[in-house]
Design a protein around this motif. Structure first.
Motif, PDB file in Angstrom:
ATOM      1  N   ALA A   1       6.036 -17.060   3.194  1.00  0.00           N
ATOM      2  CA  ALA A   1       5.393 -16.735   1.971  1.00  0.00           C
ATOM      3  C   ALA A   1       4.724 -15.096   2.277  1.00  0.00           C
ATOM      4  O   ALA A   1       4.353 -14.624   1.035  1.00  0.00           O
ATOM      5  N   ILE A   2       3.984 -15.160   3.387  1.00  0.00           N
ATOM      6  CA  ILE A   2       3.548 -13.969   3.755  1.00  0.00           C
ATOM      7  C   ILE A   2       4.304 -12.723   3.681  1.00  0.00           C
ATOM      8  O   ILE A   2       4.272 -11.521   2.968  1.00  0.00           O
ATOM      9  N   LEU A   3       5.485 -13.069   4.449  1.00  0.00           N
ATOM     10  CA  LEU A   3       6.704 -11.976   4.569  1.00  0.00           C
ATOM     11  C   LEU A   3       7.312 -11.706   3.182  1.00  0.00           C
ATOM     12  O   LEU A   3       7.929 -10.487   2.810  1.00  0.00           O
ATOM     13  N   GLY A   4       7.173 -12.872   2.454  1.00  0.00           N
ATOM     14  CA  GLY A   4       7.951 -12.497   0.985  1.00  0.00           C
ATOM     15  C   GLY A   4       7.054 -12.156  -0.125  1.00  0.00           C
ATOM     16  O   GLY A   4       7.702 -11.652  -1.080  1.00  0.00           O
ATOM     17  N   HIS A   5       5.824 -11.549   0.068  1.00  0.00           N
ATOM     18  CA  HIS A   5       5.156 -11.012  -0.769  1.00  0.00           C
ATOM     19  C   HIS A   5       5.805  -9.550  -1.019  1.00  0.00           C
ATOM     20  O   HIS A   5       6.000  -8.790  -0.301  1.00  0.00           O
ATOM     21  N   PRO A   6       5.657  -9.293  -2.183  1.00  0.00           N
ATOM     22  CA  PRO A   6       6.271  -7.990  -2.692  1.00  0.00           C
ATOM     23  C   PRO A   6       5.759  -6.851  -1.980  1.00  0.00           C
ATOM     24  O   PRO A   6       6.639  -5.898  -1.341  1.00  0.00           O
ATOM     25  N   LEU A   7       4.340  -6.672  -1.965  1.00  0.00           N
ATOM     26  CA  LEU A   7       3.849  -5.412  -1.136  1.00  0.00           C
ATOM     27  C   LEU A   7       4.333  -5.408   0.195  1.00  0.00           C
ATOM     28  O   LEU A   7       4.537  -4.512   1.015  1.00  0.00           O
ATOM     29  N   VAL A   8       4.136  -6.600   0.913  1.00  0.00           N
ATOM     30  CA  VAL A   8       4.581  -6.698   2.230  1.00  0.00           C
ATOM     31  C   VAL A   8       6.015  -6.533   2.439  1.00  0.00           C
ATOM     32  O   VAL A   8       6.425  -5.702   3.537  1.00  0.00           O
ATOM     33  N   ALA A   9       6.902  -6.927   1.603  1.00  0.00           N
ATOM     34  CA  ALA A   9       8.472  -6.523   1.896  1.00  0.00           C
ATOM     35  C   ALA A   9       8.592  -5.026   1.402  1.00  0.00           C
ATOM     36  O   ALA A   9       9.447  -4.534   2.363  1.00  0.00           O
ATOM     37  N   ILE A  10       7.797  -4.470   0.698  1.00  0.00           N
ATOM     38  CA  ILE A  10       8.197  -3.183   0.485  1.00  0.00           C
ATOM     39  C   ILE A  10       7.716  -2.322   1.755  1.00  0.00           C
ATOM     40  O   ILE A  10       8.506  -1.444   2.054  1.00  0.00           O
ATOM     41  N   VAL A  11       6.574  -2.482   2.340  1.00  0.00           N
ATOM     42  CA  VAL A  11       6.081  -2.053   3.529  1.00  0.00           C
ATOM     43  C   VAL A  11       7.352  -1.949   4.657  1.00  0.00           C
ATOM     44  O   VAL A  11       7.394  -1.130   5.432  1.00  0.00           O
ATOM     45  N   LEU A  12       7.630  -3.294   4.853  1.00  0.00           N
ATOM     46  CA  LEU A  12       8.726  -3.820   6.033  1.00  0.00           C
ATOM     47  C   LEU A  12       9.959  -2.799   5.605  1.00  0.00           C
ATOM     48  O   LEU A  12      10.495  -2.419   6.598  1.00  0.00           O
ATOM     49  N   LEU A  13      10.414  -2.818   4.359  1.00  0.00           N
ATOM     50  CA  LEU A  13      11.471  -2.094   3.934  1.00  0.00           C
ATOM     51  C   LEU A  13      11.322  -0.407   4.317  1.00  0.00           C
ATOM     52  O   LEU A  13      12.256  -0.037   5.051  1.00  0.00           O
ATOM     53  N   LEU A  14      10.662  -0.062   3.886  1.00  0.00           N
ATOM     54  CA  LEU A  14      10.061   1.330   4.294  1.00  0.00           C
ATOM     55  C   LEU A  14      10.032   1.609   5.778  1.00  0.00           C
ATOM     56  O   LEU A  14      10.509   2.636   6.310  1.00  0.00           O
ATOM     57  N   LEU A  15       9.587   0.694   6.563  1.00  0.00           N
ATOM     58  CA  LEU A  15       9.292   0.887   7.888  1.00  0.00           C
ATOM     59  C   LEU A  15      10.793   0.845   8.571  1.00  0.00           C
ATOM     60  O   LEU A  15      11.028   1.555   9.347  1.00  0.00           O
ATOM     61  N   ILE A  16      11.582  -0.236   8.274  1.00  0.00           N
ATOM     62  CA  ILE A  16      13.184  -0.330   8.518  1.00  0.00           C
ATOM     63  C   ILE A  16      13.882   1.127   8.306  1.00  0.00           C
ATOM     64  O   ILE A  16      14.559   1.513   9.170  1.00  0.00           O
ATOM     65  N   PHE A  17      13.563   1.577   7.131  1.00  0.00           N
ATOM     66  CA  PHE A  17      14.460   2.852   6.749  1.00  0.00           C
ATOM     67  C   PHE A  17      13.947   4.122   7.522  1.00  0.00           C
ATOM     68  O   PHE A  17      14.738   4.751   8.223  1.00  0.00           O
ATOM     69  N   SER A  18      12.523   4.100   7.708  1.00  0.00           N
ATOM     70  CA  SER A  18      11.886   5.241   8.214  1.00  0.00           C
ATOM     71  C   SER A  18      12.283   5.110  10.109  1.00  0.00           C
ATOM     72  O   SER A  18      12.677   6.344  10.484  1.00  0.00           O
ATOM     73  N   VAL A  19      12.171   3.905  10.548  1.00  0.00           N
ATOM     74  CA  VAL A  19      12.423   3.848  12.065  1.00  0.00           C
ATOM     75  C   VAL A  19      14.123   4.177  12.199  1.00  0.00           C
ATOM     76  O   VAL A  19      14.512   4.954  12.936  1.00  0.00           O
ATOM     77  N   CYS A  20      14.985   3.687  11.238  1.00  0.00           N
ATOM     78  CA  CYS A  20      16.210   3.968  11.512  1.00  0.00           C
ATOM     79  C   CYS A  20      16.813   5.387  11.229  1.00  0.00           C
ATOM     80  O   CYS A  20      17.396   5.846  12.075  1.00  0.00           O
ATOM     81  N   PHE A  21      16.159   5.934  10.100  1.00  0.00           N
ATOM     82  CA  PHE A  21      16.284   7.399  10.055  1.00  0.00           C
ATOM     83  C   PHE A  21      15.787   8.196  11.170  1.00  0.00           C
ATOM     84  O   PHE A  21      16.628   9.151  11.786  1.00  0.00           O
TER      85      PHE A  21
END
Length: 132
Positions: free
Chosen positions: A63-83
């Protein structure tokens, strides 16, 4: 040969061969620094969330990780780290792989690897976020 405004500092041989500065070094340098700063900020936001979620039951963690704001932060982090990882490895490959053919193959592999890692991470976050 005097230097006139707008003239090139390259030798005549270099002008004919079309060789000279690739003009991408400074861009890579700054892009590496910007992604490093983005990674730092995103980790400072994501780390407390992940630590808090780690102590919960599975349903609560989802539920915590599925929250939209948390998911957006995690997606941005994944994108930034991979780049950031791709840029860093590209510099290492360009500097330390001497053979041109191996260098091209390593750069292609680097791109595919970072896309695969980023896609797997994004898939996991999206799957949790959408309740799959």
């Amino acid at each position: 040969m005097s230097a006139t405004p707008g003239s090139s500092m390259r030798t005549p041989r270099r002008r004919v061969a079309g060789l000279g500065s690739a003009r991408s070094g400074t861009g890579h340098f700054w892009l590496q620094r910007v992604t490093a700063l983005a990674n730092l900020l995103l980790i400072l936001i994501a780390l407390p969330i992940v630590i808090w979620a780690a102590g919960q039951e599975q349903a609560q963690t989802l539920a915590i990780l599925g929250h939209p704001l948390v998911a957006i932060v995690l997606l941005l982090l994944i994108f930034s780290v991979c780049f950031h990882m791709r840029i860093g490895m590209q510099v290492v490959i360009e500097d330390y792989v001497p053979a041109e053919g191996m260098k091209v193959l390593a750069l292609i592999a680097n791109t595919f690897f970072t896309i695969a890692v980023g896609s797997a991470g994004a898939f996991a976050v999206l799957k949790i976020s959408f309740g799959g």
